[in-house]
Design a protein around this motif. Structure first.
Motif, PDB file in Angstrom:
ATOM      1  N   HIS A  72       0.843  -1.189   0.000  1.00 34.16           N
ATOM      2  CA  HIS A  72       0.000   0.000   0.000  1.00 34.16           C
ATOM      3  C   HIS A  72       0.882   1.244   0.000  1.00 34.16           C
ATOM      4  O   HIS A  72       1.834   1.334   0.773  1.00 34.16           O
ATOM      5  CB  HIS A  72      -0.895  -0.012   1.244  1.00 34.16           C
ATOM      6  CG  HIS A  72      -1.738   1.212   1.375  1.00 34.16           C
ATOM      7  ND1 HIS A  72      -2.912   1.367   0.678  1.00 34.16           N
ATOM      8  CD2 HIS A  72      -1.566   2.330   2.100  1.00 34.16           C
ATOM      9  CE1 HIS A  72      -3.438   2.547   0.973  1.00 34.16           C
ATOM     10  NE2 HIS A  72      -2.646   3.160   1.840  1.00 34.16           N
ATOM     11  N   CYS A  73       0.559   2.187  -0.877  1.00 33.20           N
ATOM     12  CA  CYS A  73       1.298   3.444  -0.899  1.00 33.20           C
ATOM     13  C   CYS A  73       0.494   4.505  -0.154  1.00 33.20           C
ATOM     14  O   CYS A  73      -0.620   4.823  -0.555  1.00 33.20           O
ATOM     15  CB  CYS A  73       1.557   3.888  -2.339  1.00 33.20           C
ATOM     16  SG  CYS A  73       2.346   5.521  -2.397  1.00 33.20           S
ATOM     17  N   PRO A  74       1.055   5.058   0.945  1.00 35.47           N
ATOM     18  CA  PRO A  74       0.306   6.055   1.724  1.00 35.47           C
ATOM     19  C   PRO A  74       0.135   7.376   0.963  1.00 35.47           C
ATOM     20  O   PRO A  74      -0.804   8.113   1.226  1.00 35.47           O
ATOM     21  CB  PRO A  74       1.160   6.249   2.980  1.00 35.47           C
ATOM     22  CG  PRO A  74       2.511   5.754   2.628  1.00 35.47           C
ATOM     23  CD  PRO A  74       2.365   4.752   1.536  1.00 35.47           C
ATOM     24  N   ALA A  75       1.011   7.663   0.023  1.00 35.25           N
ATOM     25  CA  ALA A  75       0.911   8.908  -0.738  1.00 35.25           C
ATOM     26  C   ALA A  75      -0.235   8.844  -1.748  1.00 35.25           C
ATOM     27  O   ALA A  75      -1.048   9.754  -1.849  1.00 35.25           O
ATOM     28  CB  ALA A  75       2.228   9.196  -1.436  1.00 35.25           C
ATOM     29  N   CYS A  76      -0.304   7.744  -2.482  1.00 37.57           N
ATOM     30  CA  CYS A  76      -1.362   7.594  -3.494  1.00 37.57           C
ATOM     31  C   CYS A  76      -2.633   7.021  -2.886  1.00 37.57           C
ATOM     32  O   CYS A  76      -3.674   7.008  -3.536  1.00 37.57           O
ATOM     33  CB  CYS A  76      -0.902   6.649  -4.609  1.00 37.57           C
ATOM     34  SG  CYS A  76       0.620   7.142  -5.402  1.00 37.57           S
ATOM     35  N   GLU A  77      -2.519   6.505  -1.652  1.00 40.51           N
ATOM     36  CA  GLU A  77      -3.616   5.786  -0.999  1.00 40.51           C
ATOM     37  C   GLU A  77      -4.157   4.701  -1.906  1.00 40.51           C
ATOM     38  O   GLU A  77      -5.359   4.536  -2.072  1.00 40.51           O
ATOM     39  CB  GLU A  77      -4.716   6.769  -0.577  1.00 40.51           C
ATOM     40  CG  GLU A  77      -4.207   7.740   0.481  1.00 40.51           C
ATOM     41  CD  GLU A  77      -5.338   8.377   1.252  1.00 40.51           C
ATOM     42  OE1 GLU A  77      -6.479   8.323   0.774  1.00 40.51           O
ATOM     43  OE2 GLU A  77      -5.070   8.890   2.347  1.00 40.51           O
ATOM     44  N   THR A  88       8.701  -0.388  -4.491  1.00 39.43           N
ATOM     45  CA  THR A  88       8.536   0.986  -4.966  1.00 39.43           C
ATOM     46  C   THR A  88       7.153   1.159  -5.602  1.00 39.43           C
ATOM     47  O   THR A  88       6.735   0.336  -6.417  1.00 39.43           O
ATOM     48  CB  THR A  88       9.619   1.310  -6.028  1.00 39.43           C
ATOM     49  OG1 THR A  88      10.888   0.947  -5.509  1.00 39.43           O
ATOM     50  CG2 THR A  88       9.607   2.787  -6.379  1.00 39.43           C
ATOM     51  N   CYS A  89       6.474   2.239  -5.215  1.00 38.24           N
ATOM     52  CA  CYS A  89       5.153   2.497  -5.781  1.00 38.24           C
ATOM     53  C   CYS A  89       5.291   2.782  -7.282  1.00 38.24           C
ATOM     54  O   CYS A  89       6.060   3.653  -7.683  1.00 38.24           O
ATOM     55  CB  CYS A  89       4.511   3.681  -5.070  1.00 38.24           C
ATOM     56  SG  CYS A  89       2.949   4.175  -5.830  1.00 38.24           S
ATOM     57  N   PRO A  90       4.539   2.050  -8.112  1.00 43.94           N
ATOM     58  CA  PRO A  90       4.659   2.257  -9.564  1.00 43.94           C
ATOM     59  C   PRO A  90       4.094   3.598 -10.022  1.00 43.94           C
ATOM     60  O   PRO A  90       4.388   4.061 -11.125  1.00 43.94           O
ATOM     61  CB  PRO A  90       3.851   1.085 -10.145  1.00 43.94           C
ATOM     62  CG  PRO A  90       2.927   0.662  -9.059  1.00 43.94           C
ATOM     63  CD  PRO A  90       3.601   0.994  -7.764  1.00 43.94           C
ATOM     64  N   ARG A  91       3.302   4.254  -9.178  1.00 47.70           N
ATOM     65  CA  ARG A  91       2.703   5.532  -9.587  1.00 47.70           C
ATOM     66  C   ARG A  91       3.594   6.725  -9.262  1.00 47.70           C
ATOM     67  O   ARG A  91       3.837   7.582 -10.095  1.00 47.70           O
ATOM     68  CB  ARG A  91       1.375   5.727  -8.866  1.00 47.70           C
ATOM     69  CG  ARG A  91       0.270   4.945  -9.496  1.00 47.70           C
ATOM     70  CD  ARG A  91      -1.044   5.548  -9.080  1.00 47.70           C
ATOM     71  NE  ARG A  91      -2.103   4.581  -9.284  1.00 47.70           N
ATOM     72  CZ  ARG A  91      -3.341   4.777  -8.892  1.00 47.70           C
ATOM     73  NH1 ARG A  91      -3.661   5.872  -8.265  1.00 47.70           N
ATOM     74  NH2 ARG A  91      -4.245   3.853  -9.118  1.00 47.70           N
ATOM     75  N   CYS A  92       4.051   6.786  -7.973  1.00 47.17           N
ATOM     76  CA  CYS A  92       4.782   7.981  -7.556  1.00 47.17           C
ATOM     77  C   CYS A  92       6.256   7.706  -7.268  1.00 47.17           C
ATOM     78  O   CYS A  92       7.026   8.627  -7.009  1.00 47.17           O
ATOM     79  CB  CYS A  92       4.107   8.604  -6.335  1.00 47.17           C
ATOM     80  SG  CYS A  92       4.230   7.581  -4.861  1.00 47.17           S
ATOM     81  N   GLY A  93       6.655   6.447  -7.290  1.00 45.63           N
ATOM     82  CA  GLY A  93       8.057   6.117  -7.087  1.00 45.63           C
ATOM     83  C   GLY A  93       8.497   6.111  -5.633  1.00 45.63           C
ATOM     84  O   GLY A  93       9.678   5.950  -5.314  1.00 45.63           O
TER      85      GLY A  93
HETATM   86 ZN   LIG Z   1       2.479   6.086  -4.628  1.00 40.72          ZN
END
Ligand SMILES: [Zn+2]
Length: 113
Positions: A72-77, A88-93
């Motif tokens: 789970h990415c807390p930045a992109c939720e 690594t989050c594929p959306r925001c890195g």
């Molecule tokens: Zn993210």
């Protein structure tokens, strides 16, 4: 590997459950298996025949449900599937992501008669 130990655990859970329900036989065992556990279902199946020999779980079918590794990415939720241990989050890195599944190893259900 630790497959023998986990197989013994599955067998003891099944037998306890079956005896608690006055079962004559264990027919099928559904096991949830997270991909991060490193447990190889093929080896569990191999040990299963060995540890259930001469018990009411002998010959029971083992069914594995593979659980993918998800973080789970807390930045992109948002949640994403982890490929090859890369968190690594594929959306925001972002790399500070949280692992939410993939470590499961549990008996999900047991079919008895
Ligand atoms: Zn993210």
């Amino acid at each position: 590997m630790h497959e023998l130990g986990v197989t013994e655990s599955i067998a003891s859970i099944c037998l306890k459950h079956a005896q608690g329900n006055n079962a004559k036989r264990v027919l099928k065992v559904n096991v949830k298996l997270g991909e991060l556990t490193g447990i190889v279902d093929h080896y569990v199946a191999f040990y299963w025949d060995m540890v259930t020999k001469d018990t009411i779980a002998q010959g029971a079918e083992l069914n594995f449900t593979k659980v993918p590794v998800v973080a789970h990415c807390p930045a992109c939720e948002d949640d994403f599937e982890v490929v090859e241990y890369d968190l690594t989050c594929p959306r925001c890195g972002r790399t500070e992501t949280e692992l939410i599944s993939g470590r499961e190893f549990m008996v999900e259900s047991i079919e008895i008669e």
